[in-house]
Motif scaffolding. Structure first.
Motif, PDB file in Angstrom:
ATOM      1  N   LYS A 121      19.132 -39.201 -48.186  1.00  0.00           N
ATOM      2  CA  LYS A 121      18.898 -40.850 -47.778  1.00  0.00           C
ATOM      3  C   LYS A 121      18.315 -40.750 -47.080  1.00  0.00           C
ATOM      4  O   LYS A 121      17.816 -40.992 -45.662  1.00  0.00           O
ATOM      5  N   ILE A 122      17.393 -42.472 -47.033  1.00  0.00           N
ATOM      6  CA  ILE A 122      17.321 -43.297 -46.017  1.00  0.00           C
ATOM      7  C   ILE A 122      18.075 -43.763 -44.686  1.00  0.00           C
ATOM      8  O   ILE A 122      19.203 -44.857 -45.912  1.00  0.00           O
ATOM      9  N   GLU A 123      18.547 -43.158 -43.586  1.00  0.00           N
ATOM     10  CA  GLU A 123      19.446 -44.235 -42.392  1.00  0.00           C
ATOM     11  C   GLU A 123      18.122 -45.407 -42.657  1.00  0.00           C
ATOM     12  O   GLU A 123      17.504 -45.712 -42.778  1.00  0.00           O
ATOM     13  N   THR A 124      19.155 -46.414 -42.020  1.00  0.00           N
ATOM     14  CA  THR A 124      18.870 -47.627 -41.544  1.00  0.00           C
ATOM     15  C   THR A 124      17.830 -48.082 -40.805  1.00  0.00           C
ATOM     16  O   THR A 124      16.931 -48.945 -40.574  1.00  0.00           O
ATOM     17  N   ARG A 141      19.623 -46.009 -50.255  1.00  0.00           N
ATOM     18  CA  ARG A 141      18.161 -45.884 -50.420  1.00  0.00           C
ATOM     19  C   ARG A 141      17.947 -43.726 -50.683  1.00  0.00           C
ATOM     20  O   ARG A 141      18.135 -43.488 -49.636  1.00  0.00           O
ATOM     21  N   VAL A 142      17.602 -43.230 -51.522  1.00  0.00           N
ATOM     22  CA  VAL A 142      16.749 -42.186 -51.469  1.00  0.00           C
ATOM     23  C   VAL A 142      15.109 -42.149 -51.295  1.00  0.00           C
ATOM     24  O   VAL A 142      14.761 -42.685 -52.012  1.00  0.00           O
ATOM     25  N   LYS A 143      15.570 -40.552 -50.627  1.00  0.00           N
ATOM     26  CA  LYS A 143      13.409 -40.246 -50.917  1.00  0.00           C
ATOM     27  C   LYS A 143      13.380 -38.792 -51.781  1.00  0.00           C
ATOM     28  O   LYS A 143      14.474 -38.360 -52.088  1.00  0.00           O
ATOM     29  N   VAL A 144      12.623 -39.429 -52.805  1.00  0.00           N
ATOM     30  CA  VAL A 144      12.317 -38.558 -53.866  1.00  0.00           C
ATOM     31  C   VAL A 144      11.055 -37.995 -53.619  1.00  0.00           C
ATOM     32  O   VAL A 144      10.030 -38.836 -53.859  1.00  0.00           O
ATOM     33  N   LEU A 145      10.925 -36.708 -53.912  1.00  0.00           N
ATOM     34  CA  LEU A 145       8.997 -36.134 -53.280  1.00  0.00           C
ATOM     35  C   LEU A 145       8.447 -35.744 -54.260  1.00  0.00           C
ATOM     36  O   LEU A 145       9.297 -35.428 -55.297  1.00  0.00           O
ATOM     37  N   ASN A 146       7.285 -35.788 -54.471  1.00  0.00           N
ATOM     38  CA  ASN A 146       6.737 -35.226 -55.806  1.00  0.00           C
ATOM     39  C   ASN A 146       7.083 -33.616 -56.524  1.00  0.00           C
ATOM     40  O   ASN A 146       7.250 -32.834 -55.060  1.00  0.00           O
ATOM     41  N   GLY A 147       7.197 -33.733 -57.691  1.00  0.00           N
ATOM     42  CA  GLY A 147       8.379 -32.395 -58.140  1.00  0.00           C
ATOM     43  C   GLY A 147       9.288 -32.097 -57.960  1.00  0.00           C
ATOM     44  O   GLY A 147      10.212 -31.556 -57.960  1.00  0.00           O
ATOM     45  N   LEU A 155      17.271 -47.767 -59.080  1.00  0.00           N
ATOM     46  CA  LEU A 155      15.709 -48.346 -59.625  1.00  0.00           C
ATOM     47  C   LEU A 155      14.571 -48.197 -57.972  1.00  0.00           C
ATOM     48  O   LEU A 155      14.975 -47.396 -56.833  1.00  0.00           O
ATOM     49  N   ILE A 156      13.738 -48.186 -58.802  1.00  0.00           N
ATOM     50  CA  ILE A 156      12.707 -47.753 -58.139  1.00  0.00           C
ATOM     51  C   ILE A 156      11.955 -48.772 -57.048  1.00  0.00           C
ATOM     52  O   ILE A 156      11.727 -49.943 -56.971  1.00  0.00           O
ATOM     53  N   LEU A 157      11.745 -48.446 -55.879  1.00  0.00           N
ATOM     54  CA  LEU A 157      11.612 -49.869 -54.540  1.00  0.00           C
ATOM     55  C   LEU A 157       9.821 -49.762 -54.498  1.00  0.00           C
ATOM     56  O   LEU A 157       9.671 -50.569 -54.412  1.00  0.00           O
ATOM     57  N   THR A 158       9.931 -48.353 -54.259  1.00  0.00           N
ATOM     58  CA  THR A 158       8.307 -48.355 -53.726  1.00  0.00           C
ATOM     59  C   THR A 158       7.963 -46.670 -54.402  1.00  0.00           C
ATOM     60  O   THR A 158       8.379 -46.216 -54.820  1.00  0.00           O
ATOM     61  N   GLY A 159       7.100 -46.112 -55.040  1.00  0.00           N
ATOM     62  CA  GLY A 159       5.755 -45.686 -55.502  1.00  0.00           C
ATOM     63  C   GLY A 159       5.788 -45.355 -56.773  1.00  0.00           C
ATOM     64  O   GLY A 159       6.577 -45.933 -57.655  1.00  0.00           O
ATOM     65  N   ARG A 160       4.815 -44.475 -57.165  1.00  0.00           N
ATOM     66  CA  ARG A 160       4.259 -44.732 -58.927  1.00  0.00           C
ATOM     67  C   ARG A 160       4.325 -43.113 -58.598  1.00  0.00           C
ATOM     68  O   ARG A 160       3.928 -42.611 -58.073  1.00  0.00           O
ATOM     69  N   THR A 195      10.956 -43.813 -53.671  1.00  0.00           N
ATOM     70  CA  THR A 195      11.632 -44.336 -52.381  1.00  0.00           C
ATOM     71  C   THR A 195      12.922 -45.054 -54.250  1.00  0.00           C
ATOM     72  O   THR A 195      12.350 -46.434 -54.312  1.00  0.00           O
ATOM     73  N   VAL A 196      13.669 -44.610 -53.604  1.00  0.00           N
ATOM     74  CA  VAL A 196      14.755 -45.704 -54.778  1.00  0.00           C
ATOM     75  C   VAL A 196      15.952 -45.414 -54.165  1.00  0.00           C
ATOM     76  O   VAL A 196      17.127 -45.172 -53.037  1.00  0.00           O
ATOM     77  N   GLU A 197      16.502 -46.478 -55.176  1.00  0.00           N
ATOM     78  CA  GLU A 197      17.969 -47.876 -54.539  1.00  0.00           C
ATOM     79  C   GLU A 197      18.994 -47.121 -55.557  1.00  0.00           C
ATOM     80  O   GLU A 197      18.868 -47.316 -57.254  1.00  0.00           O
ATOM     81  N   VAL A 198      19.497 -46.283 -55.466  1.00  0.00           N
ATOM     82  CA  VAL A 198      21.388 -46.196 -55.939  1.00  0.00           C
ATOM     83  C   VAL A 198      21.928 -47.085 -56.666  1.00  0.00           C
ATOM     84  O   VAL A 198      22.117 -48.635 -56.433  1.00  0.00           O
ATOM     85  N   THR A 199      21.734 -47.212 -57.397  1.00  0.00           N
ATOM     86  CA  THR A 199      22.304 -48.794 -58.765  1.00  0.00           C
ATOM     87  C   THR A 199      24.047 -47.629 -59.718  1.00  0.00           C
ATOM     88  O   THR A 199      24.337 -48.837 -60.066  1.00  0.00           O
TER      89      THR A 199
END
Length: 614
Positions: A121-124, A141-147, A155-160, A195-199
């Motif tokens: 989880k990404i804090e404020t 918001r949560v951070k998802v690393l490769n793999g 929903l994806i906020l940043t990253g491809r 970076t993913v926003e929880v829906t």
């Protein structure tokens, strides 16, 4: 423990049979009968009868009671070996039936293990803290690393990246994801960082709904009562009442002694005991199951084979079930004026540096004449890029290119209508080639679909894949109906709709996303190379992903049902005959037992015919 006691009882009975006929051998017979039959006659006979009677508010005996009384009656009139034989055969048949049925609960432990438990989880203030997935709320918001496994729907906020969504959609080809795209819990992130926003909260994710549906449908599954089971209490009560009346009335009507009357009543009790009837299905189901296991079809119970013989519709997943589960190159085109083999050498050199399923398919399809070493850059959303002899080569999805010749665009439209995935190959951003790939039908799918249609069984393709791809596969195989773009939670509903329209339905699948539908169906059939979750909740497992085995299973199931009917009718005929001759005084205990065991042997041998391959 019951099986241990049965083995001990069997050993005692055999010792008594081998030694000279004395009082000691009779003791061995009686003790052997008690030990071997205790679980069936006392626990499942007396105790279950008491429990069922309390639950229903009326006397509800089962055939175990009748067999126990028959054995007691045989002992009372001095037929010790016959009493032991009756109990050994009935108890043995019972344990064999338990083995055949499996009585295994559907487990979803493997499914639960696939559920993510923690998230970054990404804090404020921008710091990252690992938390339980259940703690995440809408807007977090949560951070998802490769793999990584994506922990929650969002929903994806940043990253491809590219995401393997096969656990959710069943689609074998990873999906490219960019900001604004939706991602789902339990899917696998590729090489990009997101970076993913929880829906959706954890209890409402698509994967959570799969779990809920599996559990719900699992609890609603009940084994269809057979005709014997349905009328068993009525039959047992009728026999007990009739024998009681016979013992009381016989001396009054026939002027015989009460001792003789009791003897004739006990003979009648043995005659009426459904020994052959109890064994009527055991050898059949065991033989059918053994036959199928030898052919690569594992059954979790004979009732599922019975259901399979009665299905009116069959629904199949696409990826890994009707198809091979991996994309293959179907078409390739390179513009005229190009040295095709040189382009293939470059293409293979680029794709060898990628672990993407499409890359693997192209490396397997194209044969390079020269092994080139080209530094490769994997650009998310753009594809693979490499520099060779002063030129920049790129291979990627069609929508990422601007300079596309009309001829290649035409081919792309043509191949796309056939449900194929098309990628372009470019030199200095000018497209010079196109490759079409598709997850092709497996070699046994077409003949299997043809067989079921010949049997008058409606065939349906249910998939989360795109409509064009699904319809192309369905057309090639001859499937009656297509349901595409289906979410996992909707597959179960579609199976339910088929049940309302046609009756009994089989569902064939291999993925986690198929689990709710597999459980909902009257017969859930998993492909052996599929996920553990699909295999665990299914009723039948087809090894080696060979659909011709499913055809064999259906044929064996139909034969099994036919032989069971033969056995049941024969067993009922024997009981009717023995009761008649016993009432006429033409049969004694020995004759009753011999005919009983003979009829039991007949139904067992008849069932063993199913061991033969056809």
């Amino acid at each position: 423990m019951p099986l241990v006691m049965y083995a001990v009882g069997l050993s005692l009975a055999l010792l008594g049979w081998l030694m000279p006929h004395t009082a000691l051998s009779n003791i061995f017979f009686v003790v052997g009968a008690i030990v071997a039959g205790y679980h069936v006659a006392v626990i499942e006979g007396v105790e279950d009868t008491i429990a069922q009677s309390k639950a229903r508010g009326k006397f509800t005996p089962n055939s175990h009671i009748l067999m126990g009384l028959a054995a007691i009656g045989a002992v009372l009139i001095g037929s010790y070996w016959e009493a032991t034989l009756l109990m050994l055969i009935f108890s043995g048949a019972h344990f064999l039936e338990e083995y055949a049925e499996g009585k295994s609960k559907r487990e979803i432990s493997r499914l639960m293990e696939m559920t993510p438990t923690t998230a970054r989880k990404i804090e404020t203030d921008g710091t990252i803290r690992e938390v339980e997935v259940s703690e995440l709320r809408l807007g977090d918001r949560v951070k998802v690393l490769n793999g990584d496994q994506i922990p929650i729907d969002g929903l994806i906020l940043t990253g491809r990246t590219s995401v393997d969504e096969s656990a959710i959609s069943g689609e074998s080809i990873p999906r490219e994801k960019v900001p604004g795209d939706a991602v789902y819990a339990s899917t696998i992130n590729g090489k990009g960082s997101l970076t993913v926003e929880v829906t959706k909260e954890s209890s409402e994710t698509t994967f959570a709904k799969i779990l809920q549906l599996v559990e719900k449908n699992k609890n609603h599954q009940t084994k269809t009562a057979t005709l014997i089971q349905r009328y068993e209490p009525v039959y047992v009560k009728a026999v007990l009442l009739a024998i009681g009346i016979f013992m009381l009335v016989c001396p009054l009507v026939m002027h015989c002694s009460y001792t003789y009357s009791i003897y004739r009543g006990l003979v009648l009790l043995v005659a009426a005991s459904p020994c052959a009837l109890a064994a009527a299905t055991v050898s059949v189901t065991l033989s059918a199951s053994s036959n199928l296991a030898r052919e690569g079809v594992l059954s979790k119970g004979s009732s599922y084979l019975s259901h399979l013989s009665e299905i009116k519709a069959i629904a199949c997943d696409k990826t890994g079930t009707l198809t091979k589960g991996k994309p293959e190159v179907t078409n390739a085109y390179f513009m005229k004026g190009q040295k095709q083999q040189d382009l293939i050498d470059v293409l293979v050199a680029l794709e060898k540096e990628s672990n993407h399923p499409l890359a693997e398919a192209m490396v397997n399809y194209f044969e390079a004449s020269e092994k080139l070493l080209i530094p490769v850059e994997n650009q998310i959303g753009q594809g693979l890029l490499g520099h060779y002899k002063g030129s920049v080569y790129r291979i990627g999805k069609a929508s990422s290119f601007q300079q596309v010749p009309e001829e290649i665009n035409r081919l792309k439209d043509e191949w796309s209508k056939e449900g194929k995935t098309v990628v372009y190959f470019a030199k200095n951003e000018a497209v010079i080639g196109a490759i079409a790939l598709m997850d092709l039908p497996n070699q046994h799918a077409k003949s299997a679909i043809h067989y079921f249609k010949e049997q008058g069984i409606h065939t349906t393709l249910i998939t989360g894949d795109a409509a064009l791809t699904a319809e192309a596969i369905a057309k090639e195989l001859g499937v009656d109906e297509v349901k595409a773009d289906v979410l996992p939670e909707d597959k179960s509903k579609l199976v339910e709709d088929l049940q309302k329209s046609y009756g009994k339905v089989a569902m064939v699948g291999d993925g986690v996303n198929d689990a709710p539908a597999l459980v909902k169906a009257d017969v859930g059939i998993a492909m052996g190379d599929g996920t553990d979750a699909a295999i665990e909740v299914s009723d039948l497992v087809i090894m080696q992903n060979n659909l011709s085995k499913l055809v064999s299973a259906h044929r064996v199931a139909k034969r099994m049902k036919k032989v069971i009917l033969q056995n049941v009718l024969f067993a009922l005929g024997v009981v009717a005959f023995l009761i008649t001759v016993s009432l006429l005084g033409k049969a004694d205990m020995t004759i009753s037992v011999i005919v009983h065991e003979g009829s039991t042997l007949v139904v067992i041998l008849n069932g063993l015919r199913l061991l033969a391959r056809k």
